[in-house]
Design an enzyme around this catalytic site. Sequence first.
Site, PDB file in Angstrom:
ATOM      1  N   ALA A 223      10.019  20.648  -4.181  1.00  0.00           N
ATOM      2  CA  ALA A 223      10.515  20.226  -2.878  1.00  0.00           C
ATOM      3  C   ALA A 223      10.149  21.230  -1.794  1.00  0.00           C
ATOM      4  O   ALA A 223      10.353  20.980  -0.608  1.00  0.00           O
ATOM      5  CB  ALA A 223      12.024  20.033  -2.925  1.00  0.00           C
TER       6      ALA A 223
ATOM      7  N   ASN B 270      13.520  23.814 -11.735  1.00  0.00           N
ATOM      8  CA  ASN B 270      13.836  24.603 -10.553  1.00  0.00           C
ATOM      9  C   ASN B 270      14.743  23.820  -9.594  1.00  0.00           C
ATOM     10  O   ASN B 270      15.944  24.075  -9.525  1.00  0.00           O
ATOM     11  CB  ASN B 270      12.544  25.048  -9.848  1.00  0.00           C
ATOM     12  N   ASP B 271      14.174  22.854  -8.911  1.00  0.00           N
ATOM     13  CA  ASP B 271      14.947  22.131  -7.892  1.00  0.00           C
ATOM     14  C   ASP B 271      16.243  21.524  -8.438  1.00  0.00           C
ATOM     15  O   ASP B 271      17.244  21.467  -7.731  1.00  0.00           O
ATOM     16  CB  ASP B 271      14.096  21.017  -7.276  1.00  0.00           C
ATOM     17  N   VAL B 272      16.224  21.076  -9.695  1.00  0.00           N
ATOM     18  CA  VAL B 272      17.403  20.399 -10.247  1.00  0.00           C
ATOM     19  C   VAL B 272      18.559  21.355 -10.497  1.00  0.00           C
ATOM     20  O   VAL B 272      19.634  20.936 -10.909  1.00  0.00           O
ATOM     21  CB  VAL B 272      17.067  19.637 -11.554  1.00  0.00           C
ATOM     22  N   THR B 273      18.315  22.678 -10.255  1.00  0.00           N
ATOM     23  CA  THR B 273      19.393  23.645 -10.451  1.00  0.00           C
ATOM     24  C   THR B 273      19.807  24.280  -9.128  1.00  0.00           C
ATOM     25  O   THR B 273      20.643  25.170  -9.103  1.00  0.00           O
ATOM     26  CB  THR B 273      18.924  24.786 -11.379  1.00  0.00           C
TER      27      THR B 273
END
Lengths: 462, 111
Positions: free
Chosen positions: A431, A390-393
């Site tokens: 996050a 999720n956050d890494v995209t």
Amino acid sequence: MSEELTGLAYLLAAICFILALRGLSSPETARRGNLTGMIGMAIAIGTTLASAHVLSYTWIVAGILVGGTIGTVTALKIQMTALPQLVAAFHSLVGLAAVFVATATLYAPEAYGIGAVGNILTASLVEMAIGTFIGAVTFTGSIVAFAKLQGLVSGAPLVFPGQHILNAVLGIAAIVLIAWFSTSESYQAYWLIVALALILGFLIILPIGGADMPVVVSMLNSYSGWAACGIGFTLGNTLLIITGALVGSSGAILSYIMCKGMNRSFFNVILGGFGTEEGVAAATQGDKTVRQGSAEDASFIMQNAGKVIVVPGYGMAVAQAQHALREMGDVLKEAGVEVSYAIHPVAGRMPGHMNVLLAEANVPYDEVFELEEINHEFSTADVVYIIGANDVTNPAAKTDPTSPIYGMPILDVEKAQTVLFVKRGMASGYAGVDNELFFRDNTMMLFGDAKKMTEEILQSFG
Amino acid sequence: MDPTKIMQATEAAAATAATGSLISFFTVFVLAIFVGYYVVWNVTAALHSPLMSVTNAISSVIIVGALIAVGPTDANFSKIMGFLAVVLASVNIFGGFIVSQRMLQMFRKKG
């Protein structure tokens, strides 16, 4: 065996260890490297057993048999998804072993040639204290990391007021105790150092959240090396010093790579308090709408694509979706679709976690790429299949300076024609930030369990 | 020379030797960090998990210190400590190398 011969044998063992790490520069040489490491360890143990210090073998054989059996059975039985907690557990053992060795040295210094009881060289006492301190911190710190990774305690950061002050006070107390111990050789001071370090290990790791575990595991890896170094200095053993330094710098480099992957400083991670357990429900959705799709829609889109990039994350590991994912890739490849995998440096719960899981599912490693290798490819991809990440995209990392993840290197998935996002619900990532990717026109949300969804897509391929 | 002076001289000599060896140990330590630094940056990112388990296994070389503690024939507190350390380090050595090997077996080329 003479002292000179022993020294040379230890040197040989150290060279084997260096070659073991060298082998890991490519998958082709890695297996041989690992074997070299085993040979090095056998040389180290054999040499010590042949030295004049060792006269009785019963306890040694018993100890190696017991420990070796436990280790072998565990290593053979462990599921690859549970690897991070296994490594954390192993780190704790190294830490505790370091404490035991330091204690043995303190109570019987003659065996190591560093003086007699009550008259140990000051330098040796300092080294002993530092070795046992780092060892004890590694021990309890790794236990906390293990408990968080295994889900025995909540992965949420545990913060309380005055935490940093308390840690600082304990740290200073430890220095005072080490000074006292080094000048007095007091057993009392020694055990106080051990107790303090054990408490400190807990306190340091408790405030660090679950998804920061890649940094924590790397850091503890580093600590276990420094603990071995401390013992090496105490015993005047170069093999321990060399090996400890290799392991220490390896863990430090991994920590650095992980921090860079999140655009956070090491201290920011260590001070903790970042992130939430499962992600809070996204609050600021307003009137934005998402486009929701079914497994049939997804299979149709992917079959008609020329190029599909899969982006796996921790969610894939949790759902054990790697095998279904590989099958999906096989079907697509058979249909002439180009399939590759994009791995973010901090995907998963330990460095390289995703690579191991994909390898376990028989995904060839030359289809798996790191962020900087594949990031320019997203603009030419027809479909991106995001599973458990999720956050890494999140494009906000590039565009929104107010976002907590601003500046973090991310995968440019939004540049692809279609983004298929597999997700259990609308909760935000670790996050705690909304992912604007969900609301883009070219995104289709596939709500469901990562494994089930992938299997349903597989079944829909006609 | 009276005995006290001889003792003092011996102690001073021992201290000098200890300082000398401390410097050489420190030299080894710093050089090993450099070796580690360059070798580990060469490790491919795909193998970072095996890197952790291999380093974990080799850091258990502290078993060497434990063996010396268990070595003497008479049982005392140090021997017990050493024995426990041998058990723990053995778990790590066997566990670490075997789990690494298991992981590395899985990394195969296409086809």
